[in-house]
Design a protein around this motif. Sequence first.
Motif, mmCIF file in Angstrom:
data_model
loop_
_atom_site.group_PDB
_atom_site.id
_atom_site.type_symbol
_atom_site.label_atom_id
_atom_site.label_comp_id
_atom_site.label_asym_id
_atom_site.label_seq_id
_atom_site.Cartn_x
_atom_site.Cartn_y
_atom_site.Cartn_z
ATOM 1 N N ASP A 1 -35.790 -0.962 20.389
ATOM 2 C CA ASP A 1 -35.842 -1.823 20.400
ATOM 3 C C ASP A 1 -35.300 -3.500 20.640
ATOM 4 O O ASP A 1 -35.059 -3.737 21.080
ATOM 5 C CB ASP A 1 -36.638 -2.545 18.850
ATOM 6 C CG ASP A 1 -38.255 -1.869 18.880
ATOM 7 O OD1 ASP A 1 -38.341 -0.914 20.163
ATOM 8 O OD2 ASP A 1 -38.762 -1.449 18.076
ATOM 9 N N VAL B 1 -34.969 -6.835 21.890
ATOM 10 C CA VAL B 1 -34.269 -8.022 21.391
ATOM 11 C C VAL B 1 -32.670 -8.772 21.378
ATOM 12 O O VAL B 1 -32.290 -10.085 22.369
ATOM 13 C CB VAL B 1 -33.772 -7.410 19.275
ATOM 14 C CG1 VAL B 1 -33.480 -8.609 18.709
ATOM 15 C CG2 VAL B 1 -35.255 -7.156 18.962
ATOM 16 N N ASN C 1 -40.405 -2.660 10.381
ATOM 17 C CA ASN C 1 -40.559 -3.718 11.115
ATOM 18 C C ASN C 1 -42.394 -3.711 11.510
ATOM 19 O O ASN C 1 -42.520 -4.749 12.289
ATOM 20 C CB ASN C 1 -40.886 -2.560 13.084
ATOM 21 C CG ASN C 1 -38.799 -3.304 13.140
ATOM 22 O OD1 ASN C 1 -37.857 -3.982 13.050
ATOM 23 N ND2 ASN C 1 -38.661 -2.178 13.501
ATOM 24 N N SER D 1 -34.149 -10.389 24.853
ATOM 25 C CA SER D 1 -34.325 -12.110 23.807
ATOM 26 C C SER D 1 -33.792 -12.597 23.696
ATOM 27 O O SER D 1 -34.396 -13.831 23.856
ATOM 28 C CB SER D 1 -35.908 -11.423 22.258
ATOM 29 O OG SER D 1 -36.194 -12.466 22.361
ATOM 30 N N PRO E 1 -35.286 -13.101 16.718
ATOM 31 C CA PRO E 1 -36.249 -12.061 16.011
ATOM 32 C C PRO E 1 -36.400 -12.635 14.513
ATOM 33 O O PRO E 1 -35.036 -13.443 13.649
ATOM 34 C CB PRO E 1 -35.913 -10.694 15.845
ATOM 35 C CG PRO E 1 -35.346 -11.227 17.315
ATOM 36 C CD PRO E 1 -34.216 -11.812 17.670
#
Length: 233
Positions: free
Chosen positions: A169, A173, A30, A176, A184
């Motif tokens: 995370d 995501v 990451n 998102s 991503p």
Amino acid sequence: MVLSGCLFSRKYTWVHFGGVLVCMVGVVLNMVQDYDDDQNVEEQQEYPHKLRGDLCAITGGIMYGVSNVMVEVTLRDSRDSAEYLGVMGFFAFILATIQAWIVEPDEIFAFFGRDMESDGDEGGATCHTERWWMLAVYVGCTAFAYVGGSRFFQISEATFFALSLLTGDLWSVIFSIFFEHIIPHPLFFLGMVFVLSGMIMYEMAPSPVLEDRSVMVNEDPNNRPNGALPLSY
């Protein structure tokens, strides 16, 4: 793991260390993704203190890890976490209030104030109500997280708690992708595979907490290592 080994005389196997190492590989992937994004986008002018921010983030992460171990020491073998939550919440509220008024006074006034000039009376009132609801939801979720975290430390350990936080995370995501329609970098998904695999690998080994409890029954204070806390602390 180092602090848990020192304070609890806890024994970790090679499977535990291997699981942590696999998780760290995911974290590094990451970080590589973020580095590639920084190279593709010129952000030096927008973020001139990136190195200082990274150092602060690393220091904060280390301090958070130490804090988790100290919480585990406090709550180990305790049936009631109300005292811990009350004291921690009281002093955290004082420190957070002082910090907010020193660092972000303008943002606080902007958050709680009504922007009548730009939104109008009705729009400003609606926006103001939404802000209060957002704050209430955030406070409720945070309180639930700390209550759940205190219970977690009573039945598990700080190391696994820290590894579990690495999966946070994944939820951001999901938001998102489905709400902001931003996909991503592929390295992120590869990193998440390593993180999840490391957690599974870590849990495949016998739990150090169960070993603590099995030793606690026959604990001999005279044979306790120097500086180690009693397991019934």
